[in-house]
Design a protein around this motif. Sequence first.
Motif, PDB file in Angstrom:
ATOM      1  N   GLU A 142      -1.272  -5.273  13.339  1.00 55.37           N
ATOM      2  CA  GLU A 142      -2.356  -4.530  12.700  1.00 55.37           C
ATOM      3  C   GLU A 142      -1.868  -3.709  11.504  1.00 55.37           C
ATOM      4  N   PHE A 143      -2.768  -3.514  10.550  1.00 58.03           N
ATOM      5  CA  PHE A 143      -2.464  -2.642   9.421  1.00 58.03           C
ATOM      6  C   PHE A 143      -2.635  -1.189   9.868  1.00 58.03           C
ATOM      7  N   PRO A 144      -1.823  -0.276   9.351  1.00 58.49           N
ATOM      8  CA  PRO A 144      -1.942   1.130   9.748  1.00 58.49           C
ATOM      9  C   PRO A 144      -3.197   1.773   9.176  1.00 58.49           C
ATOM     10  N   ASN A 145      -3.601   2.892   9.756  1.00 62.29           N
ATOM     11  CA  ASN A 145      -4.778   3.599   9.266  1.00 62.29           C
ATOM     12  C   ASN A 145      -4.587   4.113   7.841  1.00 62.29           C
ATOM     13  N   SER A 146      -3.339   4.329   7.482  1.00 66.30           N
ATOM     14  CA  SER A 146      -3.035   4.857   6.145  1.00 66.30           C
ATOM     15  C   SER A 146      -2.914   3.766   5.093  1.00 66.30           C
ATOM     16  N   PHE A 147      -3.186   2.516   5.469  1.00 58.39           N
ATOM     17  CA  PHE A 147      -2.934   1.398   4.564  1.00 58.39           C
ATOM     18  C   PHE A 147      -3.671   1.534   3.238  1.00 58.39           C
ATOM     19  N   GLU A 148      -4.962   1.800   3.264  1.00 56.73           N
ATOM     20  CA  GLU A 148      -5.738   1.863   2.022  1.00 56.73           C
ATOM     21  C   GLU A 148      -5.227   2.962   1.098  1.00 56.73           C
ATOM     22  N   SER A 149      -4.890   4.118   1.663  1.00 53.16           N
ATOM     23  CA  SER A 149      -4.403   5.217   0.824  1.00 53.16           C
ATOM     24  C   SER A 149      -3.065   4.863   0.183  1.00 53.16           C
ATOM     25  N   LEU A 150      -2.236   4.104   0.893  1.00 53.25           N
ATOM     26  CA  LEU A 150      -0.949   3.688   0.332  1.00 53.25           C
ATOM     27  C   LEU A 150      -1.141   2.637  -0.761  1.00 53.25           C
ATOM     28  N   VAL A 151      -2.102   1.752  -0.575  1.00 54.71           N
ATOM     29  CA  VAL A 151      -2.414   0.769  -1.616  1.00 54.71           C
ATOM     30  C   VAL A 151      -2.894   1.488  -2.877  1.00 54.71           C
ATOM     31  N   LYS A 152      -3.707   2.502  -2.706  1.00 56.23           N
ATOM     32  CA  LYS A 152      -4.194   3.270  -3.850  1.00 56.23           C
ATOM     33  C   LYS A 152      -3.038   3.966  -4.557  1.00 56.23           C
ATOM     34  N   LYS A 153      -2.102   4.461  -3.804  1.00 55.73           N
ATOM     35  CA  LYS A 153      -0.934   5.121  -4.383  1.00 55.73           C
ATOM     36  C   LYS A 153      -0.117   4.134  -5.221  1.00 55.73           C
ATOM     37  N   ILE A 154       0.098   2.945  -4.669  1.00 50.23           N
ATOM     38  CA  ILE A 154       0.855   1.908  -5.383  1.00 50.23           C
ATOM     39  C   ILE A 154       0.140   1.530  -6.678  1.00 50.23           C
ATOM     40  N   CYS A 155      -1.164   1.299  -6.598  1.00 48.42           N
ATOM     41  CA  CYS A 155      -1.931   0.872  -7.769  1.00 48.42           C
ATOM     42  C   CYS A 155      -1.937   1.946  -8.850  1.00 48.42           C
ATOM     43  N   ARG A 156      -2.008   3.197  -8.443  1.00 46.72           N
ATOM     44  CA  ARG A 156      -1.985   4.279  -9.441  1.00 46.72           C
ATOM     45  C   ARG A 156      -0.665   4.284 -10.198  1.00 46.72           C
ATOM     46  N   TYR A 157       0.436   4.129  -9.478  1.00 45.50           N
ATOM     47  CA  TYR A 157       1.747   4.104 -10.121  1.00 45.50           C
ATOM     48  C   TYR A 157       1.924   2.867 -10.997  1.00 45.50           C
TER      49      TYR A 157
END
Length: 243
Positions: A142-157
Motif C-alpha cells: 500500500e501507498f502511505p497516507n503521506s504519499f500525495e503530500s510527498l508527490v507535491k513536494k517533489i513536483c514543487r522542487y
Amino acid sequence: MRFKRNGSYTLNRKSKPKTNGKKPPAEEKKQYMEPEFTKIRVVDFDLKELVVLPREIDLNEWLASNTTTFFNLINLQYSTISEFCTGDTCQAMTACSTIYYWYDERGKKTKCTAPQYVDFVMSLCQKLVTDEEIFPTKYGKEFPNSFESLVKKICRYLFHVLAHLYWAHFKETVALDLQGHLNTLYAHFIVFVREFNLVDPKEISIMDDLSKVLCTPAPPPAPVPASSASAPSPSSENHVTER
C-alpha cells in the motif's frame, strides 16, 4: 502487477558545444519566449491525452509512475547543461524574479548556489522515489497516507529546476539544440501538475507566460490545396523536409 514506471519520450544527448520573495538583478530579455523557440517541440499532439488518469489505473500508481518519469527526465535534462551551472555562474538558485532557498529536514533556511540546490533536489527525489515504503513497486504493497503530500513536494522542487533551466541556461540549451526537448518536457509537466493539483498555482505563476504559450494545443496544420498536392514542382521529389 505494478504499473510499469518509465518515460513517454526520450532525450537524445548531444556532445558538449519555499521562496522568500527577494529579487535577483534586473531581468534580462526572455529568450525562451521568442516565437522561433516556443514553436519547437518533439511531439505535436495534445499533451492532455498523456496525463488523464486511465480508468483501469489506480490514482496513486499513476502519480507514482509519472512523478518518477518526470524526476528522471528533468534530471537528465539538467545534466546536459550541468557543466555550465557552477558556483561562479549561478551563485544563487534563481528563476525570473525569484531566489529559491533550501530548507533542510529541521526547517533551517540556507541560501546556496544553483548546482548545490539542484543536487539537494535530485538527492531528495532519488531517495523518495526509490523508497519501497513510499513508492512501492511490489503487488499488494500500500501507498502511505503521506504519499500525495510527498508527490507535491517533489513536483514543487522539480518545477524550480525547470524554471532555472529556462531562466539561466536556455542559451546553452539552444546551443545543444535541445530546446524542443525542454519545451515538451516543461509543457508535459505543467499539464500534469495542473491536472492533479500538485503544485500551488502561485508557485508556478512566475512562468505563466511560457506555460500559456507551450500548454496551448497547437492549431491543426492548414490543408494542402488539391492543386498543390497533385502538381508537385519538378524539384520536389528531391526535397527533404525536416520536422
